[in-house]
Design a protein around this motif. Structure first.
Motif, PDB file in Angstrom:
ATOM      1  N   ALA A  95      -2.004   0.717  -4.671  1.00 35.73           N
ATOM      2  CA  ALA A  95      -1.595  -0.627  -4.251  1.00 35.73           C
ATOM      3  C   ALA A  95      -0.819  -1.309  -5.369  1.00 35.73           C
ATOM      4  N   TYR A  96      -0.001  -2.262  -4.951  1.00 37.53           N
ATOM      5  CA  TYR A  96       0.774  -3.068  -5.902  1.00 37.53           C
ATOM      6  C   TYR A  96       0.692  -4.522  -5.453  1.00 37.53           C
ATOM      7  N   THR A  97       0.149  -5.372  -6.322  1.00 37.19           N
ATOM      8  CA  THR A  97      -0.062  -6.775  -5.980  1.00 37.19           C
ATOM      9  C   THR A  97       0.261  -7.654  -7.186  1.00 37.19           C
ATOM     10  N   ASP A 146      -2.485   8.766   0.080  1.00 37.97           N
ATOM     11  CA  ASP A 146      -1.324   8.285  -0.667  1.00 37.97           C
ATOM     12  C   ASP A 146      -0.454   9.450  -1.123  1.00 37.97           C
ATOM     13  N   LEU A 188       0.842  -1.194   0.000  1.00 36.29           N
ATOM     14  CA  LEU A 188       0.000   0.000   0.000  1.00 36.29           C
ATOM     15  C   LEU A 188       0.880   1.247   0.000  1.00 36.29           C
ATOM     16  N   THR A 189       0.591   2.163  -0.899  1.00 37.83           N
ATOM     17  CA  THR A 189       1.406   3.362  -1.033  1.00 37.83           C
ATOM     18  C   THR A 189       1.406   4.187   0.242  1.00 37.83           C
TER      19      THR A 189
END
Length: 265
Positions: free
Chosen positions: A49-51, A63, A2-3
């Motif tokens: 987000a990065y997933t 963010d 999560l940023t």
């Protein structure tokens, strides 16, 4: 990933690295910033987000605000002009796509976000600091660093919008109180120019004095891409410091002991 949460960690690592003289913590903060810049920033848009190798979900107020705040702290621990540029880009997005032009403050979602039943605007602290309050503090400090009154005026609009709630429930708005202190200040700014080693040594020596409303930036004399207000504060015949109160700066100082005496007084 999560940023906003990473941004809080980046800020903590930057402060701890500076105070404890732990370059490894500063390196970890910088590596996290580089990952976000590379993977979650695309054509003027930040992702939340990065997933599984993919950035997704348009970023929210928290963010942008938390990341800009973290970048300002990281710049005080290790100067990189690209980090300053990134912080400015983030703040410009907030002003362009998040601000409530009528009532002041920022919405939680951007103007180009998917249409929601209600576009919320919140000012109180919860499990996380208030995004509006953090944005106000960042704009006060970034405006001081760059000599840009637009940012200070935007911070004032946020705090004016917060004021009725702040006066009624101050304990629920502690981040806003911190931002208010930054606005009313005056903030103190110390710019040190010199070769990387000597400028960092000066910053570490004078930074040992506890001064929560003082920002110290050690900028290498050969740093490129500086905005005009910083570029004109040049290194003279050796390491040179510029001590500013608000947006008013004193003459250049080239003696560390003299600088320490001025700060102590």
């Amino acid at each position: 990933m999560l940023t906003s949460w990473n941004a809080l960690a980046i800020k903590g690592l930057a402060v701890a690295g500076r105070v404890l003289n732990r370059p490894d913590l500063i390196e970890a903060a910088a590596a996290a910033v580089d990952f976000i810049h590379r993977r979650l920033w695309r054509e003027g848009h930040l992702f939340a987000a990065y997933t599984d190798g993919r950035a997704h979900l348009p970023a929210y107020l928290d963010d942008y605000a938390f990341l800009a705040d973290a970048l300002l702290e990281l710049l005080q621990s290790r100067w990189r002009s690209s980090d300053l540029d990134f912080a400015r880009e983030l703040i410009e997005v907030l002003l362009d796509r998040f601000e409530d032009k009528r009532a002041g403050g920022f919405y939680f979602t951007a103007s180009d976000h998917e249409r929601l039943i209600h576009r919320s605007r919140s000012f109180d602290d919860d499990a996380m600091p208030s995004g509006n309050a953090v944005a106000a503090s960042v704009m006060c400090r970034l405006g001081c660093l760059l000599g840009d009154l637009r940012y200070r005026d935007a911070a004032e609009r946020i705090l004016v919008a917060t004021w009725p709630l702040l006066t009624e429930y101050p304990r629920a708005h502690l981040s806003a109180l911190n931002a208010l202190e930054d606005l009313l200040g005056p903030l103190q700014l110390l710019i040190i120019r010199g070769d990387s080693a000597s400028a960092s040594t000066w910053a570490r020596d004078v930074g040992a004095l506890y001064a929560p409303t003082r920002m110290i930036f050690a900028i290498p004399g050969n740093a490129a891409g500086l905005p005009p207000g910083l570029a004109e504060k040049r290194m003279l015949k050796g390491t040179t410091a510029y001590l500013c109160t608000g947006m008013t700066c004193g003459p250049p100082l080239t003696d560390l002991a003299d600088l320490a005496r001025r700060l102590a007084s």
